[in-house]
Design an enzyme around this catalytic site. Structure first.
Site, PDB file in Angstrom:
ATOM      1  NE  ARG A  48      -3.618  -2.184   2.735  1.00  0.00           N
ATOM      2  CZ  ARG A  48      -3.362  -3.325   3.363  1.00  0.00           C
ATOM      3  NH1 ARG A  48      -2.167  -3.503   3.938  1.00  0.00           N
ATOM      4  NH2 ARG A  48      -4.265  -4.295   3.424  1.00  0.00           N
ATOM      5  CE1 TYR A 101      -5.860  -7.055  -8.323  1.00  0.00           C
ATOM      6  CE2 TYR A 101      -6.095  -7.963  -6.120  1.00  0.00           C
ATOM      7  CZ  TYR A 101      -5.757  -6.920  -6.957  1.00  0.00           C
ATOM      8  OH  TYR A 101      -5.313  -5.740  -6.426  1.00  0.00           O
ATOM      9  CE  LYS A 148      -6.378  -0.607   4.750  1.00  0.00           C
ATOM     10  NZ  LYS A 148      -7.641  -0.784   4.005  1.00  0.00           N
ATOM     11  CG  HIS A 172      -6.197  -8.126   0.496  1.00  0.00           C
ATOM     12  ND1 HIS A 172      -6.380  -8.492  -0.825  1.00  0.00           N
ATOM     13  CD2 HIS A 172      -5.992  -6.781   0.478  1.00  0.00           C
ATOM     14  CE1 HIS A 172      -6.274  -7.413  -1.592  1.00  0.00           C
ATOM     15  NE2 HIS A 172      -6.046  -6.377  -0.830  1.00  0.00           N
ATOM     16  CG  HIS A 205      -5.003   1.214  -4.975  1.00  0.00           C
ATOM     17  ND1 HIS A 205      -4.555   0.741  -3.753  1.00  0.00           N
ATOM     18  CD2 HIS A 205      -6.154   0.535  -5.228  1.00  0.00           C
ATOM     19  CE1 HIS A 205      -5.390  -0.168  -3.290  1.00  0.00           C
ATOM     20  NE2 HIS A 205      -6.364  -0.311  -4.168  1.00  0.00           N
ATOM     21  NE  ARG A 257      -2.803  -2.844  -2.185  1.00  0.00           N
ATOM     22  CZ  ARG A 257      -2.467  -3.677  -1.213  1.00  0.00           C
ATOM     23  NH1 ARG A 257      -1.195  -3.945  -0.988  1.00  0.00           N
ATOM     24  NH2 ARG A 257      -3.378  -4.269  -0.458  1.00  0.00           N
TER      25      ARG A 257
END
Length: 331
Positions: free
Chosen positions: A173, A309, A197, A300, A274, A277
């Site tokens: 990120r 994806y 995160k 994730h 992004h 990414r």
């Protein structure tokens, strides 16, 4: 005959000694911050969404603690009439669900009024990405070095080349990328430790191109000397700056990346951190990577996030059958 008190009056009486909506929401946000490591922007979004929900309930003569499933359903209908997109309505419902799960677990409620509700059906747009040829063109243009340019300009160019190489090599990120510590540039480093995160750490491998770009950037940064180099040498960041954060901002990098894309002959509007990414993930999957591996590399928490994806996997499966099945070429 005893008259039944109006709903609003009854709820007001029942809730007189109970925590207010604001207090219940604050407790929920405290939990998100303490137990899940939610970022300030995430907390602010939850606060706005839940405050709007509480405001609606107050106008309907209800509270967060007394609301029924029908109250929540009516609120979702109001959001749709306001013209909110399905994705925005689904996000509001997700916040409400999490709030009520928390209140149920904390015994502030005996039921979960949002548990049975389904969000609006929405089609998830395919992620914007770049082809392999476009990424090659971008990286090639970034690697160009004007030896006649001033040293300060060469340092900036090397920093941008390093950022782009690292981003495509790791799929970080942008907030993780600009906040990399100087320790990520160790000569013997084969992986970089990323704090993502929820304050969760993960290991992301480094390829040779990314390591070379870091070495070249740091060599030029050290050669530059002067006050800026002294600050950089003392900084714990790989990409230091004089701003409040101490490191390059994601907005600054995004602007430089768009300028680089334009210079490489790409449409600036189609290139962002992004998008790179997404290119990292799409190209890995196209070349045979496992979806779970890509989930881990991207950081994730839920595989459903990585499943945007799956169109890449579908195309790859079609091409495998077309190219490898013994009867694929027959009419």
């Amino acid at each position: 005959m005893t008259r039944t008190a109006p709903r609003a009056a009854t709820r007001a009486a029942d809730g007189a000694a109970q925590p207010s909506d604001g207090r219940l929401i604050a407790l929920f946000l405290d939990m998100l911050a303490a137990e899940r490591g939610a970022a300030p922007n995430t907390l602010a979004a939850y606060r706005r969404d839940l405050a709007d929900f509480a405001s609606y309930l107050a106008g309907a003569g209800a509270t967060v603690k007394s609301a029924t499933t029908e109250d929540v359903r009516r609120y979702l209908g109001v959001l749709a009439r306001r013209g909110l997109r399905p994705a925005s309505v689904a996000r509001r419902l997700s916040a409400i669900r999490q709030l009520y799960r928390f209140l149920y677990a904390e015994r502030q409620r005996k039921d979960d009024p949002a548990a049975v509700l389904e969000g609006p059906k929405r089609t998830r747009p395919l992620p914007k990405t770049l082809s392999l040829a476009e990424v090659d063109r971008l990286l090639g243009f970034a690697a160009r070095c004007d030896l006649a340019a001033a040293l300060s300009e060469r340092v900036r160019a090397a920093r941008l080349a390093c950022l782009v190489e690292l981003l495509y090599a790791t799929g970080l990120r942008v907030s993780e990328l600009v906040a990399l510590p100087i320790a990520a540039a160790r000569r013997d480093a084969r992986v970089v430790v990323v704090r993502g995160k929820g304050n969760k750490e993960r290991l992301v491998p480094l390829n040779d191109a990314a390591k070379r770009s870091m070495v070249e950037y740091l060599a030029l940064r050290a050669e530059a000397g002067g006050g800026g180099a002294v600050v950089a040498a003392r900084s714990k960041w790989l990409f230091p700056s004089f701003g409040g954060s101490g490191h390059l901002t994601r907005q600054h990098f995004a602007r430089e990346l768009k300028a680089l894309a334009a210079g490489a002959g790409l449409r600036a509007a189609q290139v962002s951190p992004h998008v790179l990414r997404h290119a990292f993930a799409s190209h890995l999957l196209h070349n045979g990577a496992d979806l779970r591996v890509v989930q881990t590399l991207l950081g994730h928490a839920d595989i459903s996030t990585t499943q945007i994806y799956t169109h890449v996997l579908d195309e790859r499966l079609k091409s495998l059958v077309r190219d490898l099945h013994p009867l694929a070429g027959e009419n």
